[in-house]
Design an enzyme around this catalytic site. Sequence first.
Site, PDB file in Angstrom:
ATOM      1  N   ALA A   1      -5.375  -8.864   4.305  1.00  0.00           N
ATOM      2  CA  ALA A   1      -6.515  -9.552   3.680  1.00  0.00           C
ATOM      3  C   ALA A   1      -6.465 -11.091   3.772  1.00  0.00           C
ATOM      4  CB  ALA A   1      -6.645  -9.089   2.239  1.00  0.00           C
TER       5      ALA A   1
ATOM      6  N   ASP B   1      -6.249  -5.721  -1.051  1.00  0.00           N
ATOM      7  CA  ASP B   1      -7.361  -6.197  -0.230  1.00  0.00           C
ATOM      8  C   ASP B   1      -8.547  -6.603  -1.089  1.00  0.00           C
ATOM      9  OD1 ASP B   1      -5.758  -4.030   1.394  1.00  0.00           O
ATOM     10  OD2 ASP B   1      -6.563  -5.535   2.765  1.00  0.00           O
TER      11      ASP B   1
ATOM     12  N   ASN C   1      -6.321  -1.102  -1.762  1.00  0.00           N
ATOM     13  CA  ASN C   1      -5.239  -1.495  -0.851  1.00  0.00           C
ATOM     14  C   ASN C   1      -5.071  -0.397   0.197  1.00  0.00           C
ATOM     15  OD1 ASN C   1      -3.138  -3.416  -0.164  1.00  0.00           O
ATOM     16  ND2 ASN C   1      -1.669  -1.861  -0.803  1.00  0.00           N
TER      17      ASN C   1
HETATM   18  O1  MRU Z   1      -5.714  -2.482   7.538  1.00  0.00           O
HETATM   19  P1  MRU Z   1      -4.852  -3.657   7.242  1.00  0.00           P
HETATM   20  O2  MRU Z   1      -3.541  -3.628   7.922  1.00  0.00           O
HETATM   21  O3  MRU Z   1      -5.583  -4.967   7.398  1.00  0.00           O
HETATM   22  O4  MRU Z   1      -4.566  -3.438   5.728  1.00  0.00           O
HETATM   23  C1  MRU Z   1      -4.586  -4.443   4.864  1.00  0.00           C
HETATM   24  C2  MRU Z   1      -3.260  -4.708   4.453  1.00  0.00           C
HETATM   25  O5  MRU Z   1      -2.518  -5.361   5.132  1.00  0.00           O
HETATM   26  C3  MRU Z   1      -2.769  -4.096   3.236  1.00  0.00           C
HETATM   27  O6  MRU Z   1      -3.626  -3.326   2.558  1.00  0.00           O
HETATM   28  C4  MRU Z   1      -1.979  -5.064   2.415  1.00  0.00           C
HETATM   29  O7  MRU Z   1      -1.223  -4.315   1.560  1.00  0.00           O
HETATM   30  C5  MRU Z   1      -2.804  -6.067   1.684  1.00  0.00           C
HETATM   31  S1  MRU Z   1      -3.031  -7.537   2.569  1.00  0.00           S
HETATM   32  C6  MRU Z   1      -1.791  -8.609   2.002  1.00  0.00           C
END
Ligand code: MRU
Length: 339
Positions: free
Chosen positions: A43, A230, A240
């Site tokens: 995010a 997210d 998340n």
């Molecule tokens: O689909 P992604 O890899 O973009 O997923 C988001 C994330 O990286 C995670 O949900 C994460 O735990 C939060 S972002 C710091």
Amino acid sequence: MEWKDNSVIMIDQTKLPNSLEFVTFTDFNQIADAIRTLVVRGAPAIGVSGAFGLALAALQSDAEEKNDLISYLENAKNVLFETRPTAVNLAWGLEKIMEVANQATTVEEIRTRVVETAKKMAEEDIQTNMSLGKNGSELFNDNDTIMTHCNAGALATVAYGTALGVIRATKESGKNIKVIATETRPVQQGSRLTVFELKHDGIDVSLIPDTAVGYTMANGLVNGVIVGADRILQTGHVFNKIGTYQVAIMAKQHNIPFYVAAPLSTFDLESNPEDIIIEQRKASEVTGIGDKKTAPDGVDVINPAFDMTPPELISGIITENGIAKPPFQESIKELFAPN
Ligand code: MRU
């Protein structure tokens, strides 16, 4: 992720851990593609990428009038916004840049201010992660083993990380800690990225299949869980990476504290849980691992990228402004209250 010589340089996360490759972008459409295909993900990282994308757009446009440049930026904003729907940081980064662009008076001023603001957002992301990391480090004890899911590390941000920022700060505070990382199917951000990052930093990490969360908790191998987010709502509902909800339920069952670490830019104080669009990703992420097919052709697939963890499963939400504890309706409001 870095702004250099009017271009954006980032790690191609799809190539990790097999090779560490950097890509350079000079066109906002390339940034949009990079977000869509998970070259950059996480995010806060996509929030800053969106801002950098608009900075590139400001330089790409040959507009000579303010109105023409603003229209060009509006179009670029829409292209970038539509890449991924769930993380709120993307909209946050894009809106912040548009605000600055609208306030400027000349095209030169827009270009300068937009680039400067995007660069500042990248720098601030690191400071924010270090502050929230320090706040969260107080929650963990010497010799704790901390479980994390997905990748909320340096790779998901500009640097240092959110959940992994707390882990880094805990280690830097002198405590001896171990980490258990889930592999995080289907795209394996845990095994490919979190383990890569932690090993790189010399932090003791063990990788488990997602299906071993219950086993490790039931056998007393986990003292606490920390994940990123997210999108976090005013009610404390946390969106998340898919699987977070299952980990939180398992933690509750075993009386293990479950924490979320995220900057204030991940909060959405307007929406209700049912308003949030959960991104559905392509079936091939589930029917294979890398290039190898692991399911029969033509099988129906359900592949949501995110799930929602309700507030009653969460012990605390760690931010740069402090830690919100239940009941979240009140404590989240306080995070945003002016000092
Ligand atoms: O689909 P992604 O890899 O973009 O997923 C988001 C994330 O990286 C995670 O949900 C994460 O735990 C939060 S972002 C710091």
